[in-house]
Design a protein around this motif. Structure first.
Motif, PDB file in Angstrom:
ATOM      1  N   LEU A 128       0.826  -1.202   0.000  1.00  0.00           N
ATOM      2  CA  LEU A 128       0.000   0.000   0.000  1.00  0.00           C
ATOM      3  C   LEU A 128       0.864   1.258   0.000  1.00  0.00           C
ATOM      4  CD1 LEU A 128      -2.809  -1.025   2.510  1.00  0.00           C
ATOM      5  CD2 LEU A 128      -3.022  -0.728   0.032  1.00  0.00           C
ATOM      6  N   ILE A 129       1.958   1.248   0.763  1.00  0.00           N
ATOM      7  CA  ILE A 129       2.877   2.395   0.798  1.00  0.00           C
ATOM      8  C   ILE A 129       3.452   2.657  -0.590  1.00  0.00           C
ATOM      9  CG2 ILE A 129       5.098   3.201   1.691  1.00  0.00           C
ATOM     10  CD1 ILE A 129       4.419   1.762   4.323  1.00  0.00           C
ATOM     11  N   ILE A 130       3.833   1.583  -1.273  1.00  0.00           N
ATOM     12  CA  ILE A 130       4.400   1.717  -2.618  1.00  0.00           C
ATOM     13  C   ILE A 130       3.373   2.304  -3.576  1.00  0.00           C
ATOM     14  CG2 ILE A 130       5.233   0.421  -4.614  1.00  0.00           C
ATOM     15  CD1 ILE A 130       6.625  -1.463  -2.606  1.00  0.00           C
ATOM     16  N   PHE A 131       2.142   1.774  -3.538  1.00  0.00           N
ATOM     17  CA  PHE A 131       1.113   2.270  -4.459  1.00  0.00           C
ATOM     18  C   PHE A 131       0.739   3.718  -4.149  1.00  0.00           C
ATOM     19  CE2 PHE A 131       0.411  -2.170  -5.662  1.00  0.00           C
ATOM     20  CZ  PHE A 131       0.222  -2.025  -7.026  1.00  0.00           C
ATOM     21  N   ARG A 132       0.724   4.072  -2.886  1.00  0.00           N
ATOM     22  CA  ARG A 132       0.476   5.481  -2.557  1.00  0.00           C
ATOM     23  C   ARG A 132       1.610   6.360  -3.076  1.00  0.00           C
ATOM     24  NH1 ARG A 132      -0.669   3.426   2.968  1.00  0.00           N
ATOM     25  NH2 ARG A 132      -2.914   3.035   3.118  1.00  0.00           N
ATOM     26  N   ALA A 133       2.823   5.862  -2.964  1.00  0.00           N
ATOM     27  CA  ALA A 133       3.980   6.652  -3.402  1.00  0.00           C
ATOM     28  C   ALA A 133       3.948   6.934  -4.898  1.00  0.00           C
ATOM     29  CB  ALA A 133       5.277   5.927  -3.032  1.00  0.00           C
ATOM     30  N   VAL A 134       3.533   5.946  -5.682  1.00  0.00           N
ATOM     31  CA  VAL A 134       3.535   6.150  -7.142  1.00  0.00           C
ATOM     32  C   VAL A 134       2.207   6.711  -7.634  1.00  0.00           C
ATOM     33  CG1 VAL A 134       5.256   4.354  -7.531  1.00  0.00           C
ATOM     34  CG2 VAL A 134       2.829   3.752  -7.589  1.00  0.00           C
ATOM     35  N   GLY A 135       1.294   6.985  -6.695  1.00  0.00           N
ATOM     36  CA  GLY A 135      -0.007   7.520  -7.091  1.00  0.00           C
ATOM     37  C   GLY A 135      -0.002   9.017  -7.290  1.00  0.00           C
ATOM     38  N   ASP A 136       1.099   9.547  -7.792  1.00  0.00           N
ATOM     39  CA  ASP A 136       1.212  10.987  -8.049  1.00  0.00           C
ATOM     40  C   ASP A 136       2.034  11.170  -9.316  1.00  0.00           C
ATOM     41  OD1 ASP A 136       1.200  13.930  -6.607  1.00  0.00           O
ATOM     42  OD2 ASP A 136       3.034  13.568  -7.763  1.00  0.00           O
ATOM     43  N   PRO A 137       1.568  11.980 -10.254  1.00  0.00           N
ATOM     44  CA  PRO A 137       2.297  12.130 -11.521  1.00  0.00           C
ATOM     45  C   PRO A 137       3.739  12.598 -11.346  1.00  0.00           C
ATOM     46  CG  PRO A 137       0.101  13.065 -11.706  1.00  0.00           C
ATOM     47  CD  PRO A 137       0.291  12.720 -10.255  1.00  0.00           C
ATOM     48  N   SER A 138       3.975  13.523 -10.432  1.00  0.00           N
ATOM     49  CA  SER A 138       5.344  14.028 -10.255  1.00  0.00           C
ATOM     50  C   SER A 138       6.276  12.941  -9.742  1.00  0.00           C
ATOM     51  CB  SER A 138       5.347  15.213  -9.280  1.00  0.00           C
ATOM     52  OG  SER A 138       4.668  16.326  -9.820  1.00  0.00           O
ATOM     53  N   ARG A 139       5.761  12.094  -8.858  1.00  0.00           N
ATOM     54  CA  ARG A 139       6.621  11.031  -8.319  1.00  0.00           C
ATOM     55  C   ARG A 139       6.903   9.970  -9.378  1.00  0.00           C
ATOM     56  NH1 ARG A 139       3.671  12.486  -3.597  1.00  0.00           N
ATOM     57  NH2 ARG A 139       2.184  10.757  -3.651  1.00  0.00           N
ATOM     58  N   LEU A 140       5.950   9.721 -10.254  1.00  0.00           N
ATOM     59  CA  LEU A 140       6.215   8.828 -11.384  1.00  0.00           C
ATOM     60  C   LEU A 140       7.305   9.400 -12.275  1.00  0.00           C
ATOM     61  CD1 LEU A 140       2.706   7.601 -12.608  1.00  0.00           C
ATOM     62  CD2 LEU A 140       4.515   6.249 -11.548  1.00  0.00           C
ATOM     63  N   ARG A 141       7.219  10.694 -12.521  1.00  0.00           N
ATOM     64  CA  ARG A 141       8.229  11.340 -13.366  1.00  0.00           C
ATOM     65  C   ARG A 141       9.612  11.244 -12.727  1.00  0.00           C
ATOM     66  NH1 ARG A 141       5.721  17.147 -14.113  1.00  0.00           N
ATOM     67  NH2 ARG A 141       7.571  17.515 -15.424  1.00  0.00           N
ATOM     68  N   ILE A 142       9.684  11.431 -11.414  1.00  0.00           N
ATOM     69  CA  ILE A 142      10.971  11.333 -10.720  1.00  0.00           C
ATOM     70  C   ILE A 142      11.554   9.937 -10.868  1.00  0.00           C
ATOM     71  CG2 ILE A 142      12.061  11.330  -8.437  1.00  0.00           C
ATOM     72  CD1 ILE A 142      10.110  13.624  -7.692  1.00  0.00           C
ATOM     73  N   LEU A 143      10.720   8.918 -10.682  1.00  0.00           N
ATOM     74  CA  LEU A 143      11.209   7.542 -10.816  1.00  0.00           C
ATOM     75  C   LEU A 143      11.780   7.297 -12.205  1.00  0.00           C
ATOM     76  CD1 LEU A 143       8.642   5.197  -9.020  1.00  0.00           C
ATOM     77  CD2 LEU A 143      11.036   5.589  -8.429  1.00  0.00           C
ATOM     78  N   LEU A 144      11.078   7.765 -13.225  1.00  0.00           N
ATOM     79  CA  LEU A 144      11.560   7.553 -14.579  1.00  0.00           C
ATOM     80  C   LEU A 144      12.846   8.327 -14.846  1.00  0.00           C
ATOM     81  CD1 LEU A 144       8.136   7.650 -16.448  1.00  0.00           C
ATOM     82  CD2 LEU A 144       9.574   5.648 -15.997  1.00  0.00           C
ATOM     83  N   LEU A 145      12.996   9.485 -14.227  1.00  0.00           N
ATOM     84  CA  LEU A 145      14.208  10.271 -14.408  1.00  0.00           C
ATOM     85  C   LEU A 145      15.422   9.574 -13.790  1.00  0.00           C
ATOM     86  CD1 LEU A 145      12.880  13.880 -13.704  1.00  0.00           C
ATOM     87  CD2 LEU A 145      13.696  12.994 -15.891  1.00  0.00           C
ATOM     88  N   VAL A 146      15.284   9.133 -12.536  1.00  0.00           N
ATOM     89  CA  VAL A 146      16.443   8.542 -11.860  1.00  0.00           C
ATOM     90  C   VAL A 146      16.676   7.104 -12.306  1.00  0.00           C
ATOM     91  CG1 VAL A 146      16.236  10.074  -9.890  1.00  0.00           C
ATOM     92  CG2 VAL A 146      15.151   7.831  -9.808  1.00  0.00           C
TER      93      VAL A 146
END
Length: 315
Positions: free
Chosen positions: A5-23
């Motif tokens: 649940l923590i993981i899904f909440r973390a990626v449930g935001d467009p900006s955080r998805l973008r950060i993951l793809l960047l790094v």
């Protein structure tokens, strides 16, 4: 279930998805992420905290800079595999992803231009860079002792003035020096010509995309190169790619230090390396790594040097 649940909440935001793809592509400073996302650093820091709590990223402080990289592969890997194919739609379409890639390219270009400009301006005085650390003669002795006798086909990545080719070329079947800076290549060619090494040459080459096929060399050097790298792990992985079975990678670089001024004065991206970092990157690249030598600073204003060796593992 709670961690999921923590993981899904973390990626449930467009900006955080973008950060993951960047790094996913490279380690970035917090300010660089803010530059790409065009958001304030405090806002980016909040996103990073949530991603870190989920185990998806790690933050590593180096002096005044904080670098962001992917978290443990066991957590970040499956998540990235899932979101990569969906990310463009999830974050607002191809336009957003394309804009992020374009701004990330600008970050890469800014880093490369800063380093290249410094080298072009200081190429004739490059040997003075060695005065930052313990006696160069001692470093060279440690390199020779670590590598031993025949070196086979030798590649020196970031060859600079070609000193490593001059030093080790006589014990190699062939020797190739790679550098992306034309002024450095000019100096290296002059040095190699003067040494009379008929089997040695230099050419343009980037540490992240070596102009060599797989399994092309027996010995590869990264001599005082990684502290200029924005993605040391990728450089080591690329080095491992071109090594033959049982081939050896030798990394010679600075031990951790706090000389923050070197970022501006000498364009250092990294303030030295801990053993666990270099050996971890080697392990991830399929190399059996070890600390080959440590040369502590001899003067208060000098920096220590370490030699890390990795041997290519046969699956």
């Amino acid at each position: 279930m709670e961690q999921t649940l923590i993981i899904f909440r973390a990626v449930g935001d467009p900006s955080r998805l973008r950060i993951l793809l960047l790094v996913q592509g490279m380690e970035l400073a917090v300010g660089e992420i803010a530059q790409v996302l065009q958001q304030s650093q405090p806002r980016v820091s909040r996103h990073l905290r949530i991603l870190e709590e989920a185990g998806l990223i790690e933050r590593v402080r180096e002096g005044a800079w904080v670098f962001v990289r992917l978290g443990a592969a066991a957590i970040s890997g499956p998540v990235l595999e899932l979101i990569t194919t969906l990310a463009a739609k999830d974050i607002g379409g191809d336009d957003v992803a394309a804009q992020d890639r374009a701004r990330l390219s600008e970050v890469r270009a800014d880093r490369a231009a800063a380093v290249d400009a410094w080298f072009a301006a200081h190429a004739d005085a490059w040997e003075q860079e060695r005065s930052l650390h313990t006696r160069e003669a001692g470093v060279e002795q440690a390199i020779v002792a670590t590598l031993g006798g025949e070196l086979g086909d030798l590649v020196d990545v970031g060859t600079g003035t070609g000193r490593m080719i001059e030093l080790l070329g006589p014990r190699a079947r062939s020797a190739l020096g790679l550098d992306r800076n034309p002024e450095m290549l000019r100096l290296a060619r002059n040095r190699i010509d003067a040494s009379g090494l008929a089997s040695a040459r230099v050419q343009a080459g980037d540490m992240y995309a070596l102009p060599l096929p797989d399994a092309a060399c027996d010995t590869l050097l990264l001599h005082q190169v990684l502290h200029y790298a924005d993605n040391p792990a990728a450089a080591i992985t690329e080095a491992a790619r071109v090594l033959r079975p049982f081939g050896r990678l030798l990394v010679i670089d600075l031990l951790p230090h706090a000389r923050e001024e070197l970022r501006q004065e000498r364009r250092h991206v990294r303030l030295g390396f801990a053993d666990e970092a270099v050996l971890g990157w080697m392990a991830d690249a399929g190399l059996n790594g070890r600390v080959a030598a440590r040369l502590p600073a001899e003067q208060p204003d000098q920096l220590g040097v370490a030699l890390w060796q990795g041997e290519k593992v046969i699956a």
